[in-house]
Design a protein around this motif. Structure first.
Motif, mmCIF file in Angstrom:
data_model
loop_
_atom_site.group_PDB
_atom_site.id
_atom_site.type_symbol
_atom_site.label_atom_id
_atom_site.label_comp_id
_atom_site.label_asym_id
_atom_site.label_seq_id
_atom_site.Cartn_x
_atom_site.Cartn_y
_atom_site.Cartn_z
ATOM 1 N N CYS A 1 -28.576 -0.467 24.748
ATOM 2 C CA CYS A 1 -27.753 0.306 25.686
ATOM 3 C C CYS A 1 -26.826 1.227 24.885
ATOM 4 O O CYS A 1 -26.127 0.766 23.978
ATOM 5 C CB CYS A 1 -26.935 -0.664 26.549
ATOM 6 N N CYS B 1 -22.648 0.368 25.584
ATOM 7 C CA CYS B 1 -21.931 -0.751 24.955
ATOM 8 C C CYS B 1 -22.502 -1.096 23.581
ATOM 9 O O CYS B 1 -21.873 -1.786 22.793
ATOM 10 C CB CYS B 1 -21.980 -1.989 25.855
ATOM 11 N N HIS C 1 -28.580 -4.346 33.656
ATOM 12 C CA HIS C 1 -27.577 -4.285 32.599
ATOM 13 C C HIS C 1 -26.615 -3.133 32.865
ATOM 14 O O HIS C 1 -25.396 -3.302 32.828
ATOM 15 C CB HIS C 1 -28.214 -4.135 31.217
ATOM 16 N N CYS D 1 -23.189 -4.546 31.828
ATOM 17 C CA CYS D 1 -22.697 -3.848 30.637
ATOM 18 C C CYS D 1 -21.158 -3.880 30.583
ATOM 19 O O CYS D 1 -20.491 -3.659 31.593
ATOM 20 C CB CYS D 1 -23.185 -2.409 30.708
HETATM 21 ZN ZN LIG Z 1 -24.341 -1.732 27.933
#
Ligand SMILES: [Zn+2]
Length: 245
Positions: A120, A123, A132, A137
């Motif tokens: 991702c 993050c 997520h 997240c």
């Molecule tokens: Zn994330």
């Protein structure tokens, strides 16, 4: 049978002479014509009728006609959480894609393009998937919390399926329901655009800037709606301010 190919039903019924036939099919046609003839009201004018589920009526109804034309499918439980009056179309459309899990998130891309970096970009600590991003997240969960915690209170959750249930429930408080649904869609859209920009090499926006940007978008929307939002939405902007934590 003595009926021209181009004959109308009226001509066939009124003008053709009835006779006996050896062919059973022709006998059946004769029988049908007799039935139609019996139904004709000779002293009244023809009228146009519209088909309803319950029969024929003189009045046209778009609803009844649509009901007859459309294919019926099972009811979608979350539809009302996405398609509601005064929604912003581009937000609603993107959220609809997310509902169907059709956004090109990295867990899906990985299935047809192995070896891609699935982390991702917001993050940088977990794999990217629909659930997520919305809102497991650590980055987006803060956005979600900042915008709706004051509205949802103890119902607040970052779990996708629980969020979907919250958005889909029937809420008689129009302001609460609109603010929750609208804020959700604004976040989904803004986060997805931001995620795409970072994937294409742009610098990420600080969380505080994102919070302010979405909040401002919601406030602008509510401000416009003061004039044309309809019943129950007159004080929506005050409601939004009162739920800021
Ligand atoms: Zn994330």
């Amino acid at each position: 049978m003595g009926i021209r190919n181009e004959a109308t039903v009226e001509e066939a019924v009124l003008k053709a002479r009835r006779r006996r036939h050896r062919n059973t099919l022709l006998t059946e046609v004769e029988a049908e014509l007799t039935k139609v003839e019996e139904k004709i009201c000779k002293n009244s004018e023809d009228v146009c009728l519209w088909k309803y589920k319950s029969g024929f009526k003189e009045k046209f109804s778009t609803r009844e006609t649509w009901e007859l034309l459309r294919e019926e499918h099972t009811h979608c439980s979350w539809g009302r959480g996405i398609w509601f009056a005064q929604a912003t179309p581009k937000f609603a459309f993107l959220t609809w894609l997310a509902m169907l899990n059709r956004l090109a998130t990295m867990d899906r891309i990985e299935k047809w393009s192995q070896g891609v970096d699935v982390t991702c970009v917001l993050c940088k600590s977990a794999g990217e998937s629909r659930n997520h991003l919305f809102f497991e997240c650590s980055y987006t969960s803060q956005l979600w919390e900042h915008l709706v915690k004051g509205i949802l209170g103890r119902d607040f959750t970052t779990d996708w399926s629980e969020v979907v249930v919250l958005l889909s429930r029937v809420d008689n408080d129009k302001k609460r329901s609109f603010c929750t649904r609208y804020a959700f869609q604004a976040i989904v859209h803004t986060v997805w655009m931001e995620r795409n920009k970072i994937r294409h090499g742009e610098k990420p926006l600080p969380l505080e800037v994102m919070k302010k940007r979405i909040d401002k978008g919601v406030r602008n929307k509510l401000s416009i709606m003061r004039l044309k939002g309809g019943k129950g939405m007159e004080n929506a902007l005050q409601y939004w301010f009162s739920t800021r934590v």
